[in-house]
Design an enzyme around this catalytic site. Sequence first.
Site, short mmCIF file in Angstrom:
data_model
loop_
_atom_site.label_atom_id
_atom_site.label_comp_id
_atom_site.label_asym_id
_atom_site.label_seq_id
_atom_site.Cartn_x
_atom_site.Cartn_y
_atom_site.Cartn_z
N ASP A 97 -45.15 19.52 -12.05
CA ASP A 97 -44.44 18.83 -10.97
C ASP A 97 -45.30 18.52 -9.75
OD1 ASP A 97 -44.85 21.34 -9.91
OD2 ASP A 97 -42.81 22.02 -10.29
N GLU A 119 -43.98 21.71 -19.74
CA GLU A 119 -43.20 22.48 -18.76
C GLU A 119 -42.11 21.57 -18.18
OE1 GLU A 119 -45.22 25.61 -16.18
OE2 GLU A 119 -44.15 24.50 -14.63
N GLU A 133 -42.02 18.91 -5.24
CA GLU A 133 -42.08 19.17 -6.68
C GLU A 133 -40.78 18.81 -7.42
OE1 GLU A 133 -43.11 21.20 -4.33
OE2 GLU A 133 -45.22 21.65 -4.74
N HIS A 209 -48.17 29.51 -0.44
CA HIS A 209 -48.71 28.15 -0.26
C HIS A 209 -47.66 27.04 -0.18
CE1 HIS A 209 -47.99 26.30 -4.23
NE2 HIS A 209 -48.16 27.50 -4.72
N ARG A 211 -45.27 24.08 0.42
CA ARG A 211 -45.15 23.18 1.58
C ARG A 211 -43.90 23.44 2.40
NH1 ARG A 211 -48.64 19.74 -0.45
NH2 ARG A 211 -49.70 18.38 1.02
N HIS A 241 -54.80 30.78 -0.15
CA HIS A 241 -54.89 29.39 -0.60
C HIS A 241 -55.81 28.63 0.36
CE1 HIS A 241 -53.59 25.33 -1.69
NE2 HIS A 241 -52.94 25.83 -2.73
#
Length: 379
Positions: A97, A119, A133, A209, A211, A241
């Site tokens: 994604d 996936e 995502e 990490h 967003r 990250h």
Amino acid sequence: MKMKVMPIIGTRPEGIKMAPLIKKIKADPELSCVFVNTAQHREMLDQVLDLFEIQADYDLNIMRPNQALMDTLTTMMNGLNEIVIKEKPDVILIHGDTLTTLAGALVAFFNQVKLGHVEAGLRTYDLSSPFPEEGNRQVAGRYADLHFAATLKNLESLKNEAVLPENIFVVGNTVIDALLEVADRPFTFEKILAAFINKFPKFILLTTHRRENLHALKDVYRALNQVIEEHPDVGVVFPAHKNPVVREQIKQHLKESGNILLVDPLDYETFVHLMKKAYFILTDSGGIQEEAPALGKPVLVARENTERPEGIAAGTLKLCGTSYNTVYADIKALLTNTKMYARMSEAKNPYGVGDTSEQIVKILKEKFIGVPSLDTIGK
Ligand code: UD1
Ligand code: UDP
């Protein structure tokens, strides 16, 4: 002529999860493989490709510091489009994604190339979480011809979106293929990590990490600061990250402390062995939510929702949210409540036995070999 398969990846997790499949495709005498790396991630993905010893046939070298979503997406689409026009693959394979997934899906669609989505079927049905995502995978799901779903739950989601059942294959998750490849190898930690683990055998492994979480990281870090003050025997290993926004939040809100080992992203093999050694994991990562149940490692998921309810059902994962109070309370509980800890430590793996890549290759061949491609129809 061999069927030409084009796997497209760009980020660390796509690398980890597609490496076993790319190796299988490369080794198959009936397939030719053109492996494309957008390099949406650079160092973090290079580590993975080195570990699994695979090299891209094309590398778009996209990554820029602080890259913006739309810039990255459009640059990637242009680059991928040129490669697809030149190489004319029979099938494109995308994973998960990310922006690379979305770009790969769009480029396959507009060039009328068959698309396999690995996936497939993960959903929160909340377009703002995870962002972007959830939107990326829903679009990938619309364009894909073949959907490689990890679990029955993912199959159900796709069926509810009117995807034809004959195009969905429940094959487990390739993350287990990758995990099994490295988890049982004999391993020695390098000096600094070894010394820290020796000093703090009870350590929490931390990654952050997402967003949509960036504004909330200060709460997560502040909760950890407090816990460490109250439990001087507890350590934290934190491979940070590379995202500069994450690093700025760390600088501002995570206290410097001898109990916290802040390091650069670790190569996958080291990270897997750290997961095995950790007392528990605190993370907002997707992939770690899939690996931990197989390792029997409790995970506090610093998010408000998850597209991976299998780990919650298995008892390994607990959503702890992202507010100071909930994160603090759940860390404290897992450190002090031995019954809760034991319940969450049972190894249950909902994601297959490590043969997912093999199954995908078999399905690709059954579905596509001998079927004329658009290029040859009418000639
Ligand atoms: C991306 C994916 C996310 C995935 C995550 C895995 C999108 C929109 N997001 O998020 O779904 O969960 O990867 O980690 O596709 N950077 C480096 N070196 C690297 C990698 C990143 O310096 O090797 C820095 C760069 O400044 C870059 C920034 O991190 O601009 C953000 O990278 P990006 O891929 O845009 O987003 P992630 O948060 O990593
Ligand atoms: N991982 C790694 N090194 C690290 C941190 C994580 O190899 O320092 C692995 C982890 O085991 C998992 C994957 O990276 O397989 C998860 O990546 P990330 O959290 O960046 O992305 P997500 O899974 O959330 O998309």
